[in-house]
Design a protein around this motif. Structure first.
Motif, mmCIF file in Angstrom:
data_model
loop_
_atom_site.group_PDB
_atom_site.id
_atom_site.type_symbol
_atom_site.label_atom_id
_atom_site.label_comp_id
_atom_site.label_asym_id
_atom_site.label_seq_id
_atom_site.Cartn_x
_atom_site.Cartn_y
_atom_site.Cartn_z
ATOM 1 N N ALA A 256 0.679 -1.294 0.048
ATOM 2 C CA ALA A 256 0.113 -0.071 -0.041
ATOM 3 C C ALA A 256 0.847 1.118 0.032
ATOM 4 O O ALA A 256 0.304 2.307 0.025
ATOM 5 C CB ALA A 256 -0.840 0.116 1.286
ATOM 6 N N ILE A 257 2.222 0.968 -0.163
ATOM 7 C CA ILE A 257 3.059 2.469 -0.107
ATOM 8 C C ILE A 257 3.042 3.145 -1.456
ATOM 9 O O ILE A 257 2.871 4.420 -1.503
ATOM 10 C CB ILE A 257 4.495 1.784 -0.053
ATOM 11 C CG1 ILE A 257 4.540 1.145 1.570
ATOM 12 C CG2 ILE A 257 5.535 3.183 0.132
ATOM 13 C CD1 ILE A 257 4.078 1.734 2.589
ATOM 14 N N GLY A 258 2.761 2.485 -2.717
ATOM 15 C CA GLY A 258 2.854 3.153 -3.779
ATOM 16 C C GLY A 258 4.065 3.656 -4.332
ATOM 17 O O GLY A 258 4.208 4.776 -4.602
ATOM 18 N N SER A 259 5.124 3.081 -4.269
ATOM 19 C CA SER A 259 6.606 3.161 -4.416
ATOM 20 C C SER A 259 6.730 3.608 -5.908
ATOM 21 O O SER A 259 6.004 2.998 -6.676
ATOM 22 C CB SER A 259 7.563 1.987 -4.369
ATOM 23 O OG SER A 259 7.509 1.838 -2.965
ATOM 24 N N VAL A 281 7.739 9.200 -0.736
ATOM 25 C CA VAL A 281 7.329 7.952 -0.510
ATOM 26 C C VAL A 281 8.562 6.815 -0.162
ATOM 27 O O VAL A 281 8.498 6.232 0.805
ATOM 28 C CB VAL A 281 6.362 7.772 -1.633
ATOM 29 C CG1 VAL A 281 5.923 6.129 -1.530
ATOM 30 C CG2 VAL A 281 5.135 8.580 -1.707
ATOM 31 N N ASN A 282 9.121 6.471 -1.506
ATOM 32 C CA ASN A 282 9.993 5.421 -1.379
ATOM 33 C C ASN A 282 11.529 6.015 -1.248
ATOM 34 O O ASN A 282 12.438 5.003 -1.388
ATOM 35 C CB ASN A 282 9.567 4.464 -2.389
ATOM 36 C CG ASN A 282 9.847 4.998 -3.643
ATOM 37 O OD1 ASN A 282 9.294 6.013 -4.175
ATOM 38 N ND2 ASN A 282 10.653 4.191 -4.633
ATOM 39 N N ILE A 388 4.061 9.435 5.364
ATOM 40 C CA ILE A 388 5.333 8.484 5.311
ATOM 41 C C ILE A 388 6.563 9.211 5.708
ATOM 42 O O ILE A 388 7.365 9.166 6.580
ATOM 43 C CB ILE A 388 5.404 7.550 4.007
ATOM 44 C CG1 ILE A 388 4.291 6.502 3.840
ATOM 45 C CG2 ILE A 388 6.861 7.006 4.032
ATOM 46 C CD1 ILE A 388 4.228 5.970 2.431
ATOM 47 N N ALA A 389 6.658 10.485 4.860
ATOM 48 C CA ALA A 389 7.567 11.323 5.024
ATOM 49 C C ALA A 389 7.823 11.931 6.689
ATOM 50 O O ALA A 389 8.939 12.334 7.283
ATOM 51 C CB ALA A 389 7.889 12.464 4.313
ATOM 52 N N ALA A 409 7.993 -2.996 3.485
ATOM 53 C CA ALA A 409 9.349 -3.008 3.922
ATOM 54 C C ALA A 409 10.036 -1.719 3.537
ATOM 55 O O ALA A 409 10.677 -1.308 4.423
ATOM 56 C CB ALA A 409 9.872 -4.083 2.750
ATOM 57 N N VAL A 410 9.413 -0.986 2.800
ATOM 58 C CA VAL A 410 9.964 0.348 2.342
ATOM 59 C C VAL A 410 9.741 1.243 3.429
ATOM 60 O O VAL A 410 10.655 2.314 4.268
ATOM 61 C CB VAL A 410 9.888 0.931 0.994
ATOM 62 C CG1 VAL A 410 10.257 2.501 1.025
ATOM 63 C CG2 VAL A 410 10.202 0.088 0.074
#
Length: 713
Positions: A256-259, A281-282, A388-389, A409-410
């Motif tokens: 669900a991170i959307g890297s 994000v990543n 996330i940031a 994981a990220v």
């Protein structure tokens, strides 16, 4: 009002003066520049527009200073210095107080860099024609820019045995220049210090301990950061050259991170997936599942419609499949028709399917794992509010019912990055797991959550005293029967300990699937009068059930199942009619990540055989059913969707949740069971139909389970 503005201006001016006073003046290649004193000389030179070659230096790793390629000359210095390891504050001014002068193009620097390159190439095998790094190799590029065409060394080249690192990373250690980027990446970013150096001098070798397979979920990034061809991608070995590939910018849907990713294709085939830089994000990392799921896109694909007759599936034409569905739905009451969306569904097809069911008078809609969330309770109740940031500002983190290392994981690497700064205290309620950072283990289940809320644990004070605390709730905790009550309890804890403040909302839901937030945004979820996924999959509840790529759902006998998906996975095995759809690399689709960021996945290839884009299948089916949807193009569908949910049109934007909604959620109450929490991801590598079709992911899963630990075994 005027006085307030005047005070703000004064504060701003004071801050600017402080910033200017703290800057250090340098003269670089004759150009005067002001830089912060904490900059390295390499960063200062790049800020001045100079190009500095490097092998060991990487912006996201600690400084090693061992390749010496970044040498520059400081005026008055006896010899060139390594700019990556030399701080701006270490530069001494001239005899009359003039700013330090640095040269990046002097004869001394040119000679030094040519000497370093000559040393590096003494033992390098120079096998560029057969090296997978060819065309993307830092050593190739810098040898062209800074090398010479002869060597004064005639000795035999050193030979180093190749190492076994597992299923994803291929080694050719003769090419290694001992920059130690891989060692630092494994220890610092992955948090799994499995790589190291043995020997000294020319006998030094980079290796893993006991030559076991690497266990990090981020090990594929070693290939990206290796500046030579010593570490390359094992599944991609000898497959293609970079200049023959088409490159498409897209986003990842494995979690669900959307890297941010780049999908490289040759013809109709996806060849590889690489990360793109997205600081929000990543950063520049992607998980191994994201990178190496490629072979799963080609395997076990559904490329034509199927109909079940006499208990067996047979190939059918599109009109036949549509007629079978239309005949079944025509005989059914609209309230006995439902739909469940899977983990990889884009927002467009969920919106179209919702509109189709609405024409039957049905509001039986659900997304896998989303029953506990109420889309009408406000976005703040189901997104990762601090972003996330925002983890990099956090000073206290409580993880409830989640294993971020497996589920994201990220994001886990981002938590570790903040933890390494020494400014983040972490507590965990749920499964006790190796998360790559230290934490206070507070308990296994709901008892511990309620005790913490009652102030019976010292970690409650840590949260209360923190400036930017986060309560992270995993979706496994809320996927249980008492999930709604657990979500309420977590929200109450967040409100009570001050996690939700006027300037900071630290209530964070960590989803594990790419589709869930988008589904909740468009209302593809159980609502008033509608059935939840659990109710829809109870015997005798529904006549017809549409599975939109939903493969983790067990449907009882007696329900007519229409499966719209990409792979011959669990959903297709149960289906009465199969409609072949497009994978995420084969369609243009909007996804919303766990923090509520709207992102676009772009088409890089085309679906196989007779498979079509999912929204187009739903639109064509609606016509045969006599419930025609009012859009004939993707653009028209998106216009209708944007009218219904306006924030979806703002790409790469997060529509912030309202903190007051959390206070409302916290007041709902509900009773919770005493069972311990579990992680929603048991096997990191096999979480969705594409991953389960991948032979590479299957091998990684075997390695992770301990069945294939060493090269010998």
């Amino acid at each position: 009002m005027g006085a307030g503005i005047h005070e703000d201006r004064q504060r701003h001016t004071t801050r600017l003066r402080k910033d200017l006073n703290s800057m250090t003046k340098l003269i670089i290649d004759g150009k005067e520049i002001d830089v912060p004193p904490e900059f390295t000389l390499l960063q200062a030179c790049e800020a001045a527009g100079a190009e500095i070659p490097r092998f060991c230096y990487h912006e996201r790793l600690s400084i090693a200073g061992n390749c010496r390629m970044c040498l520059v000359e400081i005026k008055g210095g006896p010899k060139p210095v390594a700019s990556c390891a030399w701080g701006v504050r270490d530069c001494r001014p001239g005899p009359k107080g003039e700013p330090p002068e640095i040269s990046t193009r002097s004869p001394m620097v040119k000679k030094a860099r040519e000497g370093v390159m000559e040393f590096l190439l003494i033992n390098h095998p120079l096998d560029c024609p057969i090296c997978d790094q060819g065309g993307e190799c830092d050593l190739q590029d810098q040898a062209m820019g800074y090398g010479v065409d002869t060597s004064r060394f005639a000795e035999n080249k050193r030979a180093v045995e190749d190492k076994y690192l597992g299923a994803l990373v291929k080694t050719s250690m003769n090419r290694c220049i001992q920059c130690t980027r891989c060692v630092r990446f494994a220890a610092e970013v992955c948090g799994v210090p499995e790589m190291g150096a043995t020997g000294r001098g020319e006998d030094m070798e980079i290796t893993t301990y006991l030559e076991t397979a690497l266990t990090s979920e981020l090990q594929g990034n070693l290939v990206d950061i290796c500046p030579v061809g010593a570490l390359t991608s094992k599944p991609y070995a000898f497959a293609a050259r970079p200049w023959e590939l088409g490159k498409t910018q897209s986003i990842d849907v494995m979690d669900a991170i959307g890297s941010a990713i780049r999908v490289d294709t040759r013809g109709r085939e996806v060849m590889r997936i690489l990360p793109r830089v997205n600081e929000a994000v990543n950063e520049e990392w992607i998980s191994d599942k994201t990178r190496h799921v490629v072979d799963g896109l080609h395997t076990q694909r559904l490329d034509r419609p199927y109909i079940r007759e006499n208990g067996k599936l047979r190939p059918a034409s599109w009109p036949e499949a549509f007629e079978a569905i239309a005949a079944k739905t025509a005989r059914s009451d609209g309230k006995r028709i439902g739909a469940i969306a899977g983990d990889l569904a884009a927002v467009e097809e969920m919106f179209a399917l919702k509109e189709l069911l609405a024409k039957f008078g049905s509001v039986n809609l659900a997304v896998q794992g989303g029953d506990a969330f109420d889309s009408k309770a406000g976005r703040a109740s189901y997104i990762f509010n601090p972003t996330i940031a925002g983890i990099e500002q956090a000073d206290a983190l409580l993880i409830v019912g989640s294993n971020p290392r497996r589920e994201a994981a990220v994001l886990n690497a981002r938590i570790r990055k903040r933890w390494r700064s020494g400014q983040l205290k972490i507590g965990v309620i749920g499964p006790k797991a190796e998360l790559t950072y230290d934490y206070d283990y507070l308990g296994a289940g709901t008892d511990s959550l309620l005790d913490l809320a009652a102030g019976k644990h010292s970690f409650a004070d840590v949260l209360k005293n923190a400036k930017h605390p986060i309560v992270l709730v995993g979706t496994a905790a809320v996927a249980r029967h008492d999930g709604a009550a657990i979500l309420t309890a977590a929200a109450k804890l967040a409100v009570d300990v001050g996690v939700v403040k006027p300037e900071w909302n630290g209530f964070a839901v960590l989803h594990d699937t790419a589709s869930r937030v988008g589904a909740l945004d468009v209302g593809f979820a159980a609502s008033a009068g509608g059935l939840s996924a659990a109710q829809m999959t109870t015997f005798g509840t529904l006549d017809v059930l549409f599975l939109l790529g939903a493969d983790e759902t067990k449907v009882p006998d007696g329900t007519f199942v229409v499966y719209l998906g990409t792979h011959g996975d669990r959903g297709a095995h149960r289906a009465d009619v199969i409609l072949p759809g497009a994978a995420y690399t084969e369609k243009s689709g909007i996804y919303v990540n766990t923090e509520g960021r709207v992102q676009m996945a772009n088409r890089a290839a085309f679906p196989p055989g007779e498979a079509r884009e999912d929204w187009a299948i739903i639109r064509a089916l609606s016509e045969v059913m006599g419930k025609r949807l009012p859009y004939d193009s993707l653009a028209a569908l998106r216009q209708a969707m944007f009218r219904a949910v306006p924030h979806l049109m703002r790409m790469d934007h997060i529509e912030a949740g309202n903190a007051d909604d959390l206070k409302t959620l916290a007041g709902k109450g509900g009773s919770v069971e005493k069972a311990p929490f579990k992680s929603s991801v048991e096997d990191f590598y096999l979480t969705n139909p594409i991953a389960r079709a991948s032979a590479v992911m299957a091998e990684c899963s075997r390695l992770a389970s301990g069945q294939m630990l060493t090269a010998a075994e």
